[in-house]
Design an enzyme around this catalytic site. Sequence first.
Site, PDB file in Angstrom:
ATOM      1  N   ASN A   1      96.003  54.964  27.436  1.00 28.57           N
ATOM      2  CA  ASN A   1      96.753  55.677  26.406  1.00 28.57           C
ATOM      3  C   ASN A   1      96.589  55.076  25.013  1.00 28.57           C
ATOM      4  O   ASN A   1      96.943  55.693  24.033  1.00 28.57           O
ATOM      5  CB  ASN A   1      98.236  55.711  26.779  1.00 28.57           C
TER       6      ASN A   1
ATOM      7  N   CYS B   1     104.654  47.383  16.961  1.00 24.12           N
ATOM      8  CA  CYS B   1     105.268  48.327  16.051  1.00 24.12           C
ATOM      9  C   CYS B   1     106.724  48.141  15.686  1.00 24.12           C
ATOM     10  O   CYS B   1     107.566  48.980  15.961  1.00 24.12           O
ATOM     11  CB  CYS B   1     105.115  49.736  16.611  1.00 24.12           C
TER      12      CYS B   1
HETATM   13  C1  PLP Z   1     102.622  58.977  28.628  1.00 22.37           C
HETATM   14  C2  PLP Z   1     102.178  58.119  29.737  1.00 22.37           C
HETATM   15  C3  PLP Z   1     103.024  57.786  30.796  1.00 22.37           C
HETATM   16  C4  PLP Z   1     104.462  58.258  30.852  1.00 22.37           C
HETATM   17  O1  PLP Z   1     104.526  59.611  31.154  1.00 22.37           O
HETATM   18  P1  PLP Z   1     105.918  60.405  31.035  1.00 22.37           P
HETATM   19  O2  PLP Z   1     105.596  61.738  31.631  1.00 22.37           O
HETATM   20  O3  PLP Z   1     106.235  60.458  29.588  1.00 22.37           O
HETATM   21  O4  PLP Z   1     106.919  59.668  31.851  1.00 22.37           O
HETATM   22  C5  PLP Z   1     102.538  56.990  31.799  1.00 22.37           C
HETATM   23  N1  PLP Z   1     101.270  56.546  31.783  1.00 22.37           N
HETATM   24  C6  PLP Z   1     100.432  56.832  30.781  1.00 22.37           C
HETATM   25  C7  PLP Z   1      99.023  56.317  30.808  1.00 22.37           C
HETATM   26  C8  PLP Z   1     100.845  57.632  29.726  1.00 22.37           C
HETATM   27  O5  PLP Z   1     100.018  57.894  28.729  1.00 22.37           O
END
Ligand code: PLP
Length: 393
Positions: free
Chosen positions: A154, A337
């Site tokens: 992410n 951040c």
């Molecule tokens: C956004 C994200 C999550 C969390 O997902 P939610 O549906 O917001 O609980 C978990 N893992 C990764 C890699 C993400 O990007």
Amino acid sequence: MSIRPIYLDCHATTPLDERVLAAMLPYFTEKFGNPASSSHVYGWEAEAAVKKTREILAAAINATPEEIVFTSGATEANNLAIKGVAETYFKKGQHIITVATEHSAVIDPCNYLKTLGFEITILPVKKDGLVDLIELKKALRPETILVSVMAANNEIGVLQPLAEIGEICRDGLRPAGGDRQIIFHTDAAQAIGKIPLDMEAMKIDLMSLTAHKVYGPKGIGALYVRRRNPRVQLAPQQHGGGHERGMRSGTLYTPQIVGFGKAVEIALGEQATENQRLTQLRQRLWKQLSQVEGIHLNGHPQERLAGNLNISVEGVDGAALLLGLQPVMAISSGSACSSTNTAPSHVLTALGHPQHLAYASVRFGIGRFNTEEEIDLVAKYAIATIKGLQNKR
Ligand SMILES: *Cc1c(COP(=O)(O)O)cnc(C)c1O
């Protein structure tokens, strides 16, 4: 009306696609039934809608509809996968392997299990963010029950070699003909709809999904749970009416589920052309930014999500850069951040990034609704801001 900054934070969340909203709306009002009500048409039509999304998700990952368990998102899916496996298989072993660059929704459940007596190995990554498969093989033990490696990161967008990891988990440690396999879980929150995913080819046993990173609604996700070869069993983490084959009780949120299906359907239909378009936009942005002195690309240059550009800049304070860019673009820093804390994130630290202050990281998450004009404007403004800060020193 004030002018809003250009949205470039698509790894945090994405805007809801209008087509998704249109599909969801009837299920808030006239089609409000409970999918578990089996004695009337209100229940039947809700159940049919839920079934359709199960089919779309299953087809998207080469699974069967019965293998989809709806959750509130990827955080819950990760918790169910990791704690559910730990609770079911602890008698076979109490060792779990994961990676330093995982989302906190994987790292934190693992850390929690550590307090209960499980042993957790956190694998390092190579400079490009990819997991070292030799290190993974070395980490396997007879008591390893689970390996959890994310599909797409992410922060730096890096894509992990899922098929190779699946192969290692299937037979890495076992003698030929041995019956004990290691369960392979992947957090695919950033990957669904964006890269091809195939449970069979990649030998994945558990996969966490979410809708809101792919232009669907927030608050809905799913866990894929393999039913055969091997059949994975999970201890539920939420008990109640026995929904989702007992794995996750609670009345299904029909409108969100309908939106999830529609979002994935659209993303799959447009995947090839959209990835091409996003790659072009990313390259267009990087071509301009890379002219600046002391700027680096984080993560593997090719093995990454099409819309992800993560950069570090030398000679600039992270908080100052973010503040400088904020009026024009909605982006995220690669740091923890807060105005007092500009330490790099655990992901950038895992890549071997320095901790010193004069070092800024920025994540650009380009998405479906961004245009070339926006990218050029962002590039121009970012370059001017960076140069301004560098000259101040
Ligand atoms: C956004 C994200 C999550 C969390 O997902 P939610 O549906 O917001 O609980 C978990 N893992 C990764 C890699 C993400 O990007």
